[in-house]
Design an enzyme around this catalytic site. Structure first.
Site, short mmCIF file in Angstrom:
data_model
loop_
_atom_site.label_atom_id
_atom_site.label_comp_id
_atom_site.label_asym_id
_atom_site.label_seq_id
_atom_site.Cartn_x
_atom_site.Cartn_y
_atom_site.Cartn_z
N ASP A 120 -8.44 -2.55 -1.07
CA ASP A 120 -9.08 -1.28 -2.00
C ASP A 120 -10.38 -1.09 -1.38
O ASP A 120 -11.21 -1.58 -1.05
CB ASP A 120 -9.25 -1.69 -3.43
CG ASP A 120 -9.46 -0.73 -4.36
OD1 ASP A 120 -8.56 0.43 -4.45
OD2 ASP A 120 -10.35 -0.22 -4.65
N PHE A 130 -7.75 9.41 8.49
CA PHE A 130 -7.25 10.18 7.05
C PHE A 130 -8.36 10.01 6.23
O PHE A 130 -9.62 9.81 6.67
CB PHE A 130 -6.39 9.07 6.52
CG PHE A 130 -6.83 7.63 6.14
CD1 PHE A 130 -7.10 6.62 7.06
CD2 PHE A 130 -7.17 7.46 4.70
CE1 PHE A 130 -7.75 5.50 6.60
CE2 PHE A 130 -7.54 6.20 4.32
CZ PHE A 130 -7.81 5.25 5.39
N LYS A 135 -3.58 3.58 6.29
CA LYS A 135 -4.30 2.13 6.10
C LYS A 135 -3.51 1.15 6.82
O LYS A 135 -3.76 0.20 7.39
CB LYS A 135 -4.21 1.83 4.56
CG LYS A 135 -5.74 2.27 3.83
CD LYS A 135 -5.34 1.30 2.41
CE LYS A 135 -6.24 1.79 1.44
NZ LYS A 135 -6.39 1.19 0.16
N THR A 143 0.85 -1.01 0.08
CA THR A 143 -0.14 -0.14 -0.07
C THR A 143 1.06 1.38 -0.04
O THR A 143 1.79 1.41 0.56
CB THR A 143 -1.00 0.13 1.31
OG1 THR A 143 -1.79 1.28 1.06
CG2 THR A 143 -0.29 0.08 2.55
N SER A 144 0.36 2.20 -0.72
CA SER A 144 1.08 3.63 -0.55
C SER A 144 0.54 4.44 0.60
O SER A 144 0.95 5.68 0.52
CB SER A 144 0.72 4.25 -2.25
OG SER A 144 -0.50 4.56 -2.21
P1 ITT Z 1 -3.50 1.98 -1.92
O1 ITT Z 1 -2.20 2.40 -2.46
O2 ITT Z 1 -3.60 1.12 -0.73
O3 ITT Z 1 -4.54 1.98 -3.01
P2 ITT Z 1 -5.17 4.46 -1.70
O4 ITT Z 1 -4.94 5.70 -0.65
O5 ITT Z 1 -4.81 4.88 -3.21
O6 ITT Z 1 -3.93 3.62 -1.22
P3 ITT Z 1 -7.68 3.33 -2.43
O7 ITT Z 1 -7.29 3.39 -3.58
O8 ITT Z 1 -8.32 2.17 -1.66
O9 ITT Z 1 -6.35 3.96 -1.46
O10 ITT Z 1 -8.51 4.56 -2.07
C1 ITT Z 1 -9.38 4.71 -1.22
C2 ITT Z 1 -9.50 6.32 -0.62
O11 ITT Z 1 -10.91 6.02 -0.19
C3 ITT Z 1 -8.60 6.73 0.26
O12 ITT Z 1 -7.60 7.40 -0.37
C4 ITT Z 1 -9.46 7.56 1.18
O13 ITT Z 1 -9.57 8.85 0.71
C5 ITT Z 1 -10.86 6.78 1.13
N1 ITT Z 1 -11.08 5.80 2.27
C6 ITT Z 1 -10.95 4.80 2.21
N2 ITT Z 1 -10.80 3.99 3.51
C7 ITT Z 1 -11.10 5.14 4.13
C8 ITT Z 1 -11.10 5.32 5.80
O14 ITT Z 1 -11.40 4.25 6.53
N3 ITT Z 1 -11.17 6.55 6.30
C9 ITT Z 1 -11.45 7.53 5.54
N4 ITT Z 1 -11.37 7.49 3.88
C10 ITT Z 1 -11.21 6.25 3.46
#
Ligand code: ITT
Length: 207
Positions: free
Chosen positions: A84, A159, A31, A26-27
């Protein structure tokens, strides 16, 4: 680079001692904090691979994690975890959903609040989908957390959309909760709980 090397260490020493190692790709720092806390509390080792992967523009979170594992597996090998997730807002017909990451980076929490201005129906659901590759097998876990979009941003923790999401049965936003409180009820916490159960079985089989 050092962290990547650590992620490639031989897992046989760890499985011999009874606990399973998984590498979370993950980036997203937040998370990783949430998931690693839950897994480590249950004795499961989790390393971080701080990289991103091409996200297919699928209609579902499941499609995104399945294609992520297909892309990552020849590059990083076995024992991989991806997450995701997204926010699905009912009066916006599920938007931003699979586009949550992009929408957060562009219009942010403020933009979502503006889209909902004057709307009484503010129901929303956070969904998380984990893809695990272990022993050459891919398994998908899903979890959700129902709630509503607040009228304004509240709280400094968490976040992403945490400052505008109030889980059902609560009055505080995720951003006003501690990590432990959020993990106990969140979409990601629920999926992590299922993952722990699965990994505990894998650990028993490997012993
Ligand atoms: P990866 O590298 O793991 O994909 P990402 O930030 O790009 O990291 P996602 O593609 O799954 O992750 O995008 C999900 C987005 O949804 C994330 O950037 C948040 O803005 C939002 N999100 C997901 N889970 C959340 C949470 O628990 N609380 C707040 N926002 C969340």
């Amino acid at each position: 680079m050092e962290e990547q090397d650590e992620a490639f260490k031989d897992i046989s020493d760890i499985t011999m001692s009874g606990s399973v190692l998984t590498r979370f790709v993950t980036s997203n720092d937040a998370k990783f904090r949430e998931v690693s806390k839950m897994l480590r509390e249950r004795g499961i080792q989790v390393d971080r691979v701080r990289t991103s992967y091409p996200e297919v523009q699928g209609d579902t979170l499941r499609e995104v994690v399945v294609s992520a594992l297909e892309w990552l597996s020849p590059r990083l090998g076995d024992d991989l975890l991806v997450d995701d997730s997204g926010l699905f807002i009912r009066p916006l017909l599920g938007f931003p959903g699979v586009y949550s990451s992009y929408v957060y980076r562009t219009i942010g929490c403020g933009g979502v609040l503006r889209l909902l201005q004057g709307m009484r129906d503010r129901e929303a659901t956070f969904e998380a989908c984990f893809g695990l590759l272990t022993g050459g097998r891919s398994v998908v876990f899903k979890g959700h957390c129902p709630g509503a979009i607040a009228e304004e941003e509240r709280g400094l923790g968490g976040f992403g959309f945490d400052p505008i999401f109030v889980p059902r049965g609560h009055t505080r936003t995720f951003a006003e909760m501690s990590l432990t409180e959020k993990n106990a009820i969140s979409h990601r916490g629920r999926v992590a709980e299922e993952l722990v159960g699965y990994l505990e079985n894998v650990g028993r089989e490997r012993r």
